[in-house]
Design an enzyme around this catalytic site. Structure first.
Site, mmCIF file in Angstrom:
data_model
loop_
_atom_site.group_PDB
_atom_site.id
_atom_site.type_symbol
_atom_site.label_atom_id
_atom_site.label_comp_id
_atom_site.label_asym_id
_atom_site.label_seq_id
_atom_site.Cartn_x
_atom_site.Cartn_y
_atom_site.Cartn_z
ATOM 1 N N LYS A 1 0.847 -1.189 0.000
ATOM 2 C CA LYS A 1 0.000 0.000 0.000
ATOM 3 C C LYS A 1 0.886 1.243 0.000
ATOM 4 O O LYS A 1 1.835 1.354 0.786
ATOM 5 C CB LYS A 1 -0.910 -0.002 1.232
ATOM 6 C CG LYS A 1 -1.979 1.092 1.234
ATOM 7 C CD LYS A 1 -2.980 0.900 2.365
ATOM 8 C CE LYS A 1 -4.086 1.943 2.288
ATOM 9 N NZ LYS A 1 -5.130 1.744 3.327
ATOM 10 N N GLU B 1 -20.331 -3.762 9.248
ATOM 11 C CA GLU B 1 -21.274 -2.951 10.009
ATOM 12 C C GLU B 1 -22.403 -3.775 10.624
ATOM 13 O O GLU B 1 -22.845 -3.498 11.750
ATOM 14 C CB GLU B 1 -21.865 -1.858 9.106
ATOM 15 C CG GLU B 1 -20.872 -0.844 8.623
ATOM 16 C CD GLU B 1 -20.168 -1.236 7.334
ATOM 17 O OE1 GLU B 1 -19.412 -0.412 6.791
ATOM 18 O OE2 GLU B 1 -20.396 -2.379 6.856
ATOM 19 N N ARG C 1 -26.422 -0.118 5.632
ATOM 20 C CA ARG C 1 -26.244 -1.563 5.475
ATOM 21 C C ARG C 1 -26.828 -2.367 6.637
ATOM 22 O O ARG C 1 -26.817 -3.602 6.599
ATOM 23 C CB ARG C 1 -24.738 -1.870 5.366
ATOM 24 C CG ARG C 1 -24.078 -1.212 4.169
ATOM 25 C CD ARG C 1 -22.565 -1.084 4.348
ATOM 26 N NE ARG C 1 -21.869 -2.346 4.411
ATOM 27 C CZ ARG C 1 -21.315 -2.977 3.374
ATOM 28 N NH1 ARG C 1 -21.404 -2.441 2.176
ATOM 29 N NH2 ARG C 1 -20.676 -4.119 3.528
#
Length: 596
Positions: free
Chosen positions: A244, A330, A358
């Site tokens: 990354k 979530e 969600r």
């Protein structure tokens, strides 16, 4: 240059290894330069450049379908699919979104901004292909913590019994937005350390074929492996290990801080505008740290985005066991919060409004039916927050204020926000959702309550007659501003901050009937199913009171200008005041004093 000559992936098919190496460096330089001026997701995209070149070298997009998850890692893909200008020409930097977008290109198969969805979407594409007798490749590129979401695991489970072409590229950079959390990541680390040979392999356990690429930034090795799995007859995971932030030292050293970054100075990496923490974020962080010190049973839950309030690594270390990051999951966080509350802990789960979308089922079933007194903090709750169609933050009122047993609150100042938080954590009777303001009163114009146990008790900000302005949360201060304009015209408006969005203050609303002919509701959300419609329904059979709702229509908006959108739907104090004046000057209302 290479990029300015690339109109489609077909243009790179004949490149030599040297060409591809030069292309990667050119793409990396372009991404860094663009972000230094325009901002955006930088570290995830720097890490997937070589993999994207390899994908478009081997596969034949858009015939072969490539789905990016999370799609904020799609910038290199856009550069190779006819949109390079948006990355090399400063005048075009704003021409594309930060996510895959079907309106931009046939190479973008879905609009994707949330996470953990690509494998499920890919299984659907693969099944449809098989039913139609086609043979294209279906590729899901999963990265940046996507694997921690429950839907990703559900998708893997289904993929494992499809016995058909489905290629899942697991972009493993050992990071989510911040650090990874969850037991599976310990096993992914073991796979990295053993070259893919560790015995505990999630993907093989799901009945998926498995390939490992130790250097996912080696274009030529990726081309070799992708070529071997192209046209596969069985579902396969290609596990690639990438870095990354590759190529930008600041991002390599601080992948979390550079996951997404403001415009910055190339030589120092410092932001071109001061890094500021919003007043509500800062106050909430202070509240969380203080409450954790005072209450050992307090827990703050996050779902991969450090709680939506900018908890720093130092903050998280201070919280220790009182901070739980569940990964980008979530649904699990909401159910876990219910369990924590039922077990005697005092949890807050904080995340952005767009991600709370969600969790409707868990909120209704796991929390509210059980009356678990957990606390949920929705952040980014405004049309003024994110403007990408996948990240809108103004649907939460209509979604959650209508769930039974859930107390929804919209404070309108920092002091009120802190008071609501303190009450919500202290009480043990109700599940509570708090809509953290983004704007509001600089100082509360009324004494802030400490106790909200008297549910649905609205706050009268100023008393007037003839017209009442009920401003919700972010728009409470705008209601006061509109009232101030009306006062200069001789109209003394009543201003009400309802605070409670999930119920009605019948006594107050009945009192307004006596001397108010017009009631306006202002909310930073959609009108349909929102707060204002509750008020309109309450007054529906009262012929002397007209209700006018201000908000946004039930519609998806994409990459809009917030100020322009607000003006379009008359969501400014001046426009609201002008509408009231028009009503009284040209309408049927009579008032007991002359207009100035």
């Amino acid at each position: 240059m290479y990029l300015e000559r690339i109109a489609s992936p077909g243009d790179i098919k004949s490149y030599t290894p040297a060409d591809r190496s030069a292309l990667a460096e050119e793409m990396r330089t372009a991404l860094i330069h663009r972000t230094s001026i325009h901002g955006g997701h930088i570290a995830p995209n720097l890490g997937i450049i070589e993999a994207t070149i390899a994908l478009h070298t081997v596969f034949d997009s858009p015939r072969d379908k490539i789905i990016f998850d999370v799609s904020h890692q799609c910038y290199p893909h856009k550069m190779l699919t006819g949109r390079a200008g948006a990355y090399i020409n400063e005048a075009q930097y704003g021409d594309v979104s930060g996510f895959t977008n079907t309106d931009e290109s046939a190479h973008d198969i879905f609009n994707i901004g949330h996470t953990s969805t690509a494998v499920s979407l890919a299984t659907g594409l693969a099944k449809a292909r098989d039913l139609a007798g086609r043979t294209e490749n279906i590729i899901a590129v999963v990265g940046d913590g996507s694997m921690s979401g429950g839907e990703a695991l559900e998708g893997l489970n289904v993929a494992g019994e499809m016995h058909s072409n489905l290629i899942i590229v697991f972009n493993d950079n050992d990071w989510s937005i911040s650090e990874n959390h969850g037991g599976m990541y310990e096993k992914f680390r073991a796979l990295r350390e053993t070259g893919g040979s560790a015995p505990d392999n999630l993907f093989r356990a799901m009945n998926l074929d498995y390939r490992f690429v130790a250097d996912g930034n080696d274009t030529e090795e990726l081309i070799r492996v992708f070529s071997e799995v192209k046209d596969t007859k069985v579902p396969v995971v290609v596990h690639i290990v990438t870095q990354k932030g590759k190529g930008l030292s600041f991002a390599e050293d601080d992948p979390e801080g550079w996951h997404r970054h403001k415009p910055f100075h190339l030589d120092t990496g410092t932001a071109k505008s001061p890094e500021t923490t919003g007043a509500y974020d800062a106050a909430t962080v202070d509240f969380v740290l203080r409450t954790a010190r005072e209450n050992p049973n307090f827990v703050y839950l996050s779902a991969g985005i450090v709680g939506g309030i900018g908890l720093t690594p130092e903050n998280r270390a201070t919280l220790g066991a009182q901070y739980v990051d569940v990964g980008i999951a979530e649904e699990h966080a909401v159910a876990m919060a219910s369990g924590l509350a039922r077990g005697g802990a005092r949890p807050i789960f904080g995340t952005y409004s767009t991600f709370f979308q969600r969790v409707y089922d868990q909120m209704a079933q796991d929390v509210c039916i059980n009356r678990s007194p957990a606390v949920f903090l929705a952040t980014g709750t405004s049309l003024y927050r994110s403007t990408d169609v996948t990240h809108l933050g103004f649907y939460d009122i209509s979604i959650f204020s209508n769930i039974p047993n859930l107390v929804c609150l919209a404070p309108a100042s920092v002091a009120e926000h802190l008071a609501v938080l303190a009450w919500a954590v202290r009480q043990t009777e109700h599940p509570v959702m708090i809509r953290m303001p983004m704007t509001g009163y600089a100082e509360s114009p009324y004494p802030v309550r400490a106790d909200y146990a008297d549910l649905n008790k609205y706050q009268v900000v100023t008393k007037g007659a003839d017209v009442a302005l009920i401003g919700v949360g972010n728009f409470a201060a705008m209601a006061s501003d509109a009232a101030a304009i009306l006062a200069r015209e001789g109209i003394r408006a009543t201003v009400v901050n309802p605070i409670f969005l999930s119920g009605l203050d019948a006594a107050l609303l009945d009192s307004l009937k006596e001397n108010h002919h017009l009631v306006l509701t202002l909310e930073d959300g959609i009108i349909e199913g929102g707060f204002g419609q509750k008020i309109a329904a309450y007054y529906g059979n009262h012929p002397a009171v007209r209700v006018r709702n201000y908000g946004l229509p039930k519609k998806f908006f994409n990459r809009y200008n917030p100020a322009e959108l607000a003006r379009e739907y008359r969501l400014t104090a001046a426009q609201i005041a002008a509408d009231v004046l028009k009503e009284f000057r040209h309408g049927t209302y009579s008032i007991g004093f002359a207009l100035q």
